[in-house]
Design an enzyme around this catalytic site. Structure first.
Site, PDB file in Angstrom:
ATOM      1  N   HIS A  59       1.062  -1.425   0.518  1.00 51.26           N
ATOM      2  CA  HIS A  59      -0.153   0.623   0.145  1.00 51.26           C
ATOM      3  C   HIS A  59       0.774   0.862  -0.101  1.00 51.26           C
ATOM      4  O   HIS A  59       1.187   1.486   1.353  1.00 51.26           O
ATOM      5  CB  HIS A  59      -1.446   0.143   1.047  1.00 51.26           C
ATOM      6  CG  HIS A  59      -1.835   0.994   1.628  1.00 51.26           C
ATOM      7  ND1 HIS A  59      -1.873   2.083   2.422  1.00 51.26           N
ATOM      8  CD2 HIS A  59      -2.588   1.800   0.737  1.00 51.26           C
ATOM      9  CE1 HIS A  59      -2.740   3.912   1.657  1.00 51.26           C
ATOM     10  NE2 HIS A  59      -3.376   2.718   1.352  1.00 51.26           N
ATOM     11  N   HIS A 101      -0.919  10.595  -3.406  1.00 54.27           N
ATOM     12  CA  HIS A 101      -1.476   9.987  -2.899  1.00 54.27           C
ATOM     13  C   HIS A 101      -3.256  11.160  -2.872  1.00 54.27           C
ATOM     14  O   HIS A 101      -4.368  10.478  -3.521  1.00 54.27           O
ATOM     15  CB  HIS A 101      -2.089   9.706  -1.465  1.00 54.27           C
ATOM     16  CG  HIS A 101      -2.732   8.830  -0.759  1.00 54.27           C
ATOM     17  ND1 HIS A 101      -3.982   9.432  -0.355  1.00 54.27           N
ATOM     18  CD2 HIS A 101      -4.079   7.070  -0.968  1.00 54.27           C
ATOM     19  CE1 HIS A 101      -5.027   8.940  -0.052  1.00 54.27           C
ATOM     20  NE2 HIS A 101      -5.273   7.768  -0.324  1.00 54.27           N
TER      21      HIS A 101
END
Length: 366
Positions: A59, A101
Site C-alpha cells: 500500500h 495519494h
C-alpha cells in the site's frame, strides 16, 4: 460533482477510513529489507486454503517503514516480496504524471513553507497548480494530519528530508529494473486519483495514464498491471473508449467520503455487484465492509466476498496495518488468519507486506 480531495487514512479499525539518486540509499534499504526477510523463514502454518493465490499489495510502497509513495519505499516493498506495489497518480500543471495519494501536497511535503502564497481558497496546495520542477524541490515526510501531527507517530522520523515525490515513469522503471535484476516479478497497481476532478481542471488523467503504460508495453491484458478507481464511469471510459485491456478493480468506499458520485451502498448489493462484473474483474472494499471485529474478539463476516466470488470477481480489500489493529486482534498473524480463513479474501493492501507474507505459509521467501 467535485470529488473529495483525499479520504482519511484508513486501517482495519479506522472508523472513517531517469531514476533519481542517491542510489546508495535505495541499495541500503534493499539490504535492510533483505535482512528483515531472513526472519520470515519460520512461517506459521494455518489449516486454510492455499496461500499461493493470496495477493499481497504494498500500500503506497512499504509505507509502514518509509514515507508513502517514495522510490525508497518502492524498493523496500519489492525486496520484501510484495506481489504488487500501489501507485496513486495525479497530474502536474505541465502534464507530468506523479505518484501522490492526495490531489494536494500539504499532508506529505513542506509545500506550505516553500510556496506559502500558492494555496487555493480551501488552503490546500494542489499538485495540478505546480510544475514538476517545483514539485521536485519539495521534501517528502511522513503523513501529517490536519492538526500537523504525524498520523502514525511511531513510523519514520519526520525531520530527515531525504525523500522526494517520484514520477510514474520513475516508479515503472525502478520496478522493471528490480524485476530484471532479482528475477521476481512485482506488478503495478495503479489508481488515477479523482479522474472527474481532473476533467474539471481540463485534464484527461485516465488517458494520460494509459498512454504512458502503452509506451512501456504495459497496457495489454498480459501486463502485470491492475487499474483501480472509485469512479465506475472512469473505468467504463477506460474500457470502452480507451480500449483498455487491463484487469480493473472497482474500489468501494463509503458514501460520506464523496470519492465519486457513485452510490457505494448500492455497489455492495447483489444488483450492484452484478453491474460491476460487466466492466471489472475485481472489487476493492474497505476492510470494515468485509469484517467487523467485536469487542470480545469474535468476527462478523459480511456476505460481500461471497457474493463477489459468485459473480467471478476477486476481492482485494484495504488497508491492513500492523500498527493500527483493533484491540481485540492481538497480532498481525491473527488479522491475516481472519482475513484469509474467515473472510476468504483474495488479497489485501498492507503497509507492512513483509509481516503479511510472514504468515502465508505456502508462499516461501521471494
Amino acid at each position: 460533482m467535485l470529488a473529495r480531495a483525499v479520504p482519511r487514512t484508513r486501517g482495519l479499525n479506522d472508523p472513517a477510513m531517469t531514476l533519481r539518486g542517491p542510489i546508495y540509499a535505495c541499495l541500503a534499504l534493499l539490504l535492510a529489507a533483505c535482512g528483515t526477510l531472513a526472519t520470515t523463514a519460520g512461517r506459521t502454518t494455518m489449516e486454510a486454503k492455499s496461500m499461493n493465490s493470496f495477493t499481497v499489495i504494498a500500500h503506497r510502497g512499504a509505507s509502514g517503514y518509509l514515507p508513502e509513495h517514495t522510490l525508497e519505499g518502492v524498493a523496500m516493498a519489492h525486496a520484501m516480496g510484495a506481489d504488487f506495489i500501489e501507485q496513486d497518480v495525479v497530474l502536474t500543471r505541465d502534464d507530468v504524471l506523479i505518484v501522490l495519494h492526495d490531489l494536494y501536497l500539504d499532508a506529505v511535503t513542506d509545500v506550505a513553507q516553500r510556496f506559502p502564497e500558492r494555496q487555493r481558497a480551501d488552503g490546500r496546495h494542489y499538485a495540478i497548480d505546480f510544475t514538476l520542477d517545483e514539485i521536485r524541490s519539495l521534501r517528502v515526510q511522513e503523513r501529517l494530519g490536519d492538526d500537523g501531527r504525524p498520523v502514525f507517530p511511531g513510523r519514520f522520523p519526520r525531520a530527515t528530508g531525504v525523500f522526494r515525490i517520484p514520477t510514474l515513469v520513475e516508479e515503472i522503471e525502478l520496478i522493471q529494473g528490480l524485476n530484471r535484476s532479482t528475477g521476481r516479478e512485482a506488478g503495478l497497481y495503479i489508481e488515477p486519483k479523482s479522474p472527474a476532478w481532473h476533467g474539471e481542471q481540463g485534464k484527461d488523467l485516465m488517458a494520460a495514464v494509459l498512454g504512458l503504460l502503452d509506451d512501456y508495453g504495459l497496457a495489454n491484458a498480459d501486463a502485470r498491471v491492475v487499474l483501480q478507481s472509485f469512479d465506475p464511469d472512469a473505468l467504463r471510459y477506460a474500457r470502452d473508449d480507451l480500449r483498455c485491456g487491463l484487469r480493473m478493480v472497482q474500489l468501494i468506499g463509503e458514501n460520506s467520503w464523496q470519492e465519486s458520485t457513485t452510490d457505494f451502498d448500492f455497489l455492495r448489493t447483489a444488483e450492484g455487484l452484478t453491474g460491476v462484473a460487466e466492466y471489472a474483474q475485481g472489487i476493492g472494499p474497505w476492510l470494515p465492509q468485509v469484517v467487523a471485529i467485536n469487542r470480545n474478539g469474535t468476527s462478523d463476516i459480511s456476505s460481500l466476498v461471497r457474493q463477489a466470488h459468485q459473480l467471478g470477481l476477486f476481492v482485494h480489500a484495504y488497508t491492513l496495518r500492523a500498527d493500527q489493529l483493533p484491540p481485540p486482534v492481538g497480532t498481525i498473524a491473527d488479522a491475516v488468519r481472519i482475513l484469509v480463513d474467515q473472510a476468504d479474501l483474495d488479497g489485501v493492501f498492507t503497509d507492512h507486506p513483509d509481516q503479511v507474507l510472514q504468515h502465508l505459509p505456502a508462499r516461501g521467501l521471494p
